[in-house]
Design a protein around this motif. Structure first.
Motif, PDB file in Angstrom:
ATOM      1  N   ILE A 100       0.868  -1.179   0.000  1.00 18.89           N
ATOM      2  CA  ILE A 100       0.000   0.000   0.000  1.00 18.89           C
ATOM      3  C   ILE A 100       0.900   1.223   0.000  1.00 18.89           C
TER       4      ILE A 100
ATOM      5  N   THR B 137       1.042   5.306  -0.349  1.00 21.47           N
ATOM      6  CA  THR B 137       0.239   6.525  -0.345  1.00 21.47           C
ATOM      7  C   THR B 137       1.049   7.668  -0.944  1.00 21.47           C
TER       8      THR B 137
ATOM      9  N   HIS C  50      -9.905   2.578   6.081  1.00 20.89           N
ATOM     10  CA  HIS C  50      -8.459   2.317   6.179  1.00 20.89           C
ATOM     11  C   HIS C  50      -8.199   0.876   6.615  1.00 20.89           C
TER      12      HIS C  50
ATOM     13  N   SER D  30       0.161   3.176   5.938  1.00 22.32           N
ATOM     14  CA  SER D  30       0.544   2.543   4.676  1.00 22.32           C
ATOM     15  C   SER D  30       1.973   2.009   4.756  1.00 22.32           C
TER      16      SER D  30
ATOM     17  N   GLN E 108       5.141   5.976   2.087  1.00 22.52           N
ATOM     18  CA  GLN E 108       4.550   7.282   1.803  1.00 22.52           C
ATOM     19  C   GLN E 108       5.431   8.019   0.818  1.00 22.52           C
TER      20      GLN E 108
END
Ligand SMILES: Nc1ncnc2c1ncn2[C@@H]1O[C@H](COP(=O)(O)OP(=O)(O)O)[C@@H](O)[C@H]1O
Ligand SMILES: [Mg+2]
Length: 217
Positions: free
Chosen positions: A29, A31, A177, A204, A207
């Motif tokens: 994940i 972001t 989330h 996450s 980033q």
């Protein structure tokens, strides 16, 4: 699973992306944060093949997406990329279940198989009792979870989300989330998420900070 090299984008003569490099692994994940106007949505749209770069190259599982056009591009997008936007964009005249099924029908998957997976996804997302409801009969959080199920129906390589919790209250944002983390852990789902939400960015795996058309951290 996704590699972007030296991606640029100009609108008329205005450079909006100034050479972006990204690589994202399966099950990660990532972001993307940054102030308004930094180029986050432009980058996400280009990575998602909704818009074409002015320069550079993008590979999704070794397919160079900038070489695809027309039906081949639309077909690739439908099968390999899921989208979640700030506003759910569900079709108002269809039920939650039908909304989730539509991209599966477009992909040409057997109807019974699509329906079965849509029901499984809606149940997993806590919407077992909401499947026959129209979007206006659902809360904001429920609408957004239907949009998540729709994004997942074709087992996409990557889900791209642009401010997915931007329109939700903090409790519903928190739940969404947790859902992203659960989908990563259970299905190995890959996400690239543009967000202003600090909590999501912190949760996450990685980033990226964008500023003025570049990734700066
Ligand atoms: N279709 C477009 N035509 C011209 N300029 C655009 C277009 N889309 C975005 N821009 C400009 O590109 C810059 C980055 O926009 P955007 O990617 O939406 O930023 P963010 O999502 O980080 O707020 C802004 O200056 C915006 O005005
Ligand atoms: Mg934006």
């Amino acid at each position: 699973m996704l590699v972007a090299r030296n991606v640029t984008k100009n609108y008329s003569n205005l450079p909006v992306l100034k050479g972006v490099d990204i690589s994202v692994s399966k099950g990660e994940i990532v972001t993307i944060v940054g102030s308004s106007g930094a180029g986050k949505s432009t980058l996400l749209h280009i990575l998602g093949t909704l818009d074409a770069p002015s320069g550079g190259e993008i590979f999704i599982n070794d397919v160079q997406t900038s070489h695809l056009q027309g039906d081949a591009l639309a077909d690739f997008r439908n099968r390999h990329i899921g989208f979640i936007f700030q506003f759910h964009h569900l079709l108002p005249e269809f039920s939650a279940l039908e909304n989730v099924c539509i991209p599966g029908f477009i992909a040409g998957t057997r109807k019974s198989e699509v329906r079965e997976r849509a029901i499984y996804l809606l149940e997993t997302l806590g919407l077992k009792d909401r499947m026959e409801h129209r979007p206006t009969q659902l809360s904001g959080g429920e609408q957004q979870r239907v949009a998540v199920a729709r994004a997942l129906i074709n087992k996409p390589d990557v889900v791209m989300a642009d401010e997915p919790t931007g329109n939700l209250d903090s409790q519903n944002a928190k739940e969404l989330h947790q859902l992203f983390l659960q989908l990563r852990d259970q299905l190995g789902q890959t996400f690239i998420i543009v967000t202003h939400n600090e909590e999501l960015a912190t949760l996450s795996d990685r980033q990226l900070v964008m500023k003025d058309g570049r990734i700066v951290a």
